[in-house]
Write an enzyme that holds these catalytic residues in place. Structure first.
Site, PDB file in Angstrom:
ATOM      1  CB  ILE A  13      -0.895   0.223   1.307  1.00 11.99           C
ATOM      2  CG1 ILE A  13      -1.992   1.028   0.887  1.00 11.99           C
ATOM      3  CG2 ILE A  13      -0.380   0.277   2.361  1.00 11.99           C
ATOM      4  CD1 ILE A  13      -3.280   0.643   1.832  1.00 11.99           C
ATOM      5  CG  ASN A  26      -1.199   1.374  18.099  1.00 10.15           C
ATOM      6  OD1 ASN A  26      -1.119   2.280  18.601  1.00 10.15           O
ATOM      7  ND2 ASN A  26       0.146   0.797  17.559  1.00 10.15           N
ATOM      8  CG  ASP A  36       1.016   1.934  12.488  1.00 10.52           C
ATOM      9  OD1 ASP A  36       1.106   2.726  11.905  1.00 10.52           O
ATOM     10  OD2 ASP A  36       0.726   1.576  13.702  1.00 10.52           O
TER      11      ASP A  36
HETATM   12  N1  AR6 Z   1       0.603  -3.026   2.259  1.00 13.01           N
HETATM   13  C1  AR6 Z   1      -0.494  -3.545   2.460  1.00 13.01           C
HETATM   14  N2  AR6 Z   1      -0.958  -4.302   3.346  1.00 13.01           N
HETATM   15  C2  AR6 Z   1       0.139  -4.835   4.349  1.00 13.01           C
HETATM   16  C3  AR6 Z   1       1.312  -4.444   4.187  1.00 13.01           C
HETATM   17  C4  AR6 Z   1       1.732  -3.361   3.356  1.00 13.01           C
HETATM   18  N3  AR6 Z   1       3.008  -2.857   3.250  1.00 13.01           N
HETATM   19  N4  AR6 Z   1       2.100  -4.857   5.311  1.00 13.01           N
HETATM   20  C5  AR6 Z   1       1.166  -5.634   5.965  1.00 13.01           C
HETATM   21  N5  AR6 Z   1       0.022  -5.540   5.254  1.00 13.01           N
HETATM   22  P1  AR6 Z   1      -1.648  -5.310  10.600  1.00 13.01           P
HETATM   23  P2  AR6 Z   1      -4.098  -4.960  12.310  1.00 13.01           P
HETATM   24  C6  AR6 Z   1      -1.096  -6.253   5.437  1.00 13.01           C
HETATM   25  O1  AR6 Z   1      -1.186  -6.599  11.407  1.00 13.01           O
HETATM   26  O2  AR6 Z   1      -4.503  -6.393  12.072  1.00 13.01           O
HETATM   27  C7  AR6 Z   1       0.158  -2.853  14.164  1.00 13.01           C
HETATM   28  O3  AR6 Z   1       1.232  -3.124  15.077  1.00 13.01           O
HETATM   29  C8  AR6 Z   1      -1.206  -7.751   6.460  1.00 13.01           C
HETATM   30  O4  AR6 Z   1      -0.802  -8.813   5.575  1.00 13.01           O
HETATM   31  O5  AR6 Z   1      -0.703  -4.370   9.837  1.00 13.01           O
HETATM   32  O6  AR6 Z   1      -5.036  -3.942  11.925  1.00 13.01           O
HETATM   33  C9  AR6 Z   1      -0.571  -1.600  14.624  1.00 13.01           C
HETATM   34  O7  AR6 Z   1       0.301  -0.625  15.317  1.00 13.01           O
HETATM   35  C10 AR6 Z   1      -2.673  -7.677   6.806  1.00 13.01           C
HETATM   36  O8  AR6 Z   1      -3.657  -8.358   6.038  1.00 13.01           O
HETATM   37  O9  AR6 Z   1      -2.924  -4.579  11.236  1.00 13.01           O
HETATM   38  C11 AR6 Z   1      -1.406  -2.315  15.502  1.00 13.01           C
HETATM   39  O10 AR6 Z   1      -0.949  -2.551  16.988  1.00 13.01           O
HETATM   40  C12 AR6 Z   1      -3.261  -6.346   7.026  1.00 13.01           C
HETATM   41  O11 AR6 Z   1      -2.060  -5.558   6.459  1.00 13.01           O
HETATM   42  C13 AR6 Z   1      -1.869  -3.437  14.968  1.00 13.01           C
HETATM   43  O12 AR6 Z   1      -0.657  -3.775  13.988  1.00 13.01           O
HETATM   44  C14 AR6 Z   1      -3.323  -5.559   8.519  1.00 13.01           C
HETATM   45  O13 AR6 Z   1      -2.580  -6.223   9.337  1.00 13.01           O
HETATM   46  C15 AR6 Z   1      -3.151  -3.493  14.011  1.00 13.01           C
HETATM   47  O14 AR6 Z   1      -3.481  -4.721  13.630  1.00 13.01           O
END
Ligand code: AR6
Length: 183
Positions: A13, A26, A36
């Site tokens: 993204i 978060n 994030d």
């Molecule tokens: N581009 C697009 N999608 C991505 C990317 C990227 N570069 N990297 C990961 N994803 P998560 P949550 C996807 O864990 O579950 C953080 O520490 C990943 O494969 O990022 O909402 C925050 O600070 C997954 O499908 O977010 C919060 O503490 C999706 O993004 C916590 O994680 C969401 O995974 C939020 O958890």
């Protein structure tokens, strides 16, 4: 009237040159892992500085920087997009703790913020499906339904991009969007 389009992309993204990308943050807004972490790394320190200012401001009036389901908007530092909308998904606790409504609110409130700013294109990650443990299939259904429903109330928004980072989410979204008649 011009059409509103929904696109599906497999990729990162942080590379999307849309008006706004959405961050799965978060409630402290101070960065983290997953998407994030990737967004903050690619954007540079300016983004964290702006998040810190918002967090302090909210705490100053006795509020949490960004409760689950809500969203705030910042600039985008070195990213190719213009803005980052930070929203906070629900931690999955089995589905009976209001998770679907909170997840739908993330998508809805992000689009309302974008509309308010006059933005035309918004890219979403698969909010809550990583660290927060939301089942991917259920999350995709809620996300696509919330976006479809909200678009009729945000006529300025012309393009939504669902950005999936993994093949599994990409396949699920293909199916769900086809089912909803979006493709
Ligand atoms: N581009 C697009 N999608 C991505 C990317 C990227 N570069 N990297 C990961 N994803 P998560 P949550 C996807 O864990 O579950 C953080 O520490 C990943 O494969 O990022 O909402 C925050 O600070 C997954 O499908 O977010 C919060 O503490 C999706 O993004 C916590 O994680 C969401 O995974 C939020 O958890």
């Amino acid at each position: 009237m011009e059409e509103q389009v929904i696109e599906l992309v497999l990729g990162d993204i942080t590379k999307q040159a849309v008006d706004a990308i959405v961050n799965a943050a978060n409630s402290g807004l101070m960065g983290g892992g997953g998407v994030d972490g990737a967004i903050h790394r690619a954007a540079g320190p300016e983004l964290l500085e702006e998040c810190r200012r918002i967090a302090e401001e909210k705490r100053g009036i006795g509020r949490s920087p960004c409760p689950a389901g809500e969203a705030v908007i910042t600039g985008a530092g070195r990213l190719p997009c213009k803005y980052v909308i930070h929203t906070v998904g629900p931690v999955w606790r089995g589905g009976g703790q209001g998770e679907p409504e909170l997840l739908a609110s993330c998508y809805r409130n992000s689009l309302f913020l974008a509309e308010e700013r006059g933005l035309k294109s918004v890219a979403f990650p698969n909010i809550a499906t990583g660290v927060y443990g939301y089942p991917k299939e259920a999350a995709a259904g809620t996300a696509s339904a919330a976006v479809k429903e909200t678009l009729s109330r945000t006529p300025g928004i012309r393009k939504i991009v669902f950005v999936c980072f993994d093949d599994e989410n990409y396949a699920i979204y293909r199916r769900v969007l086809e089912f909803l008649g979006t493709f």
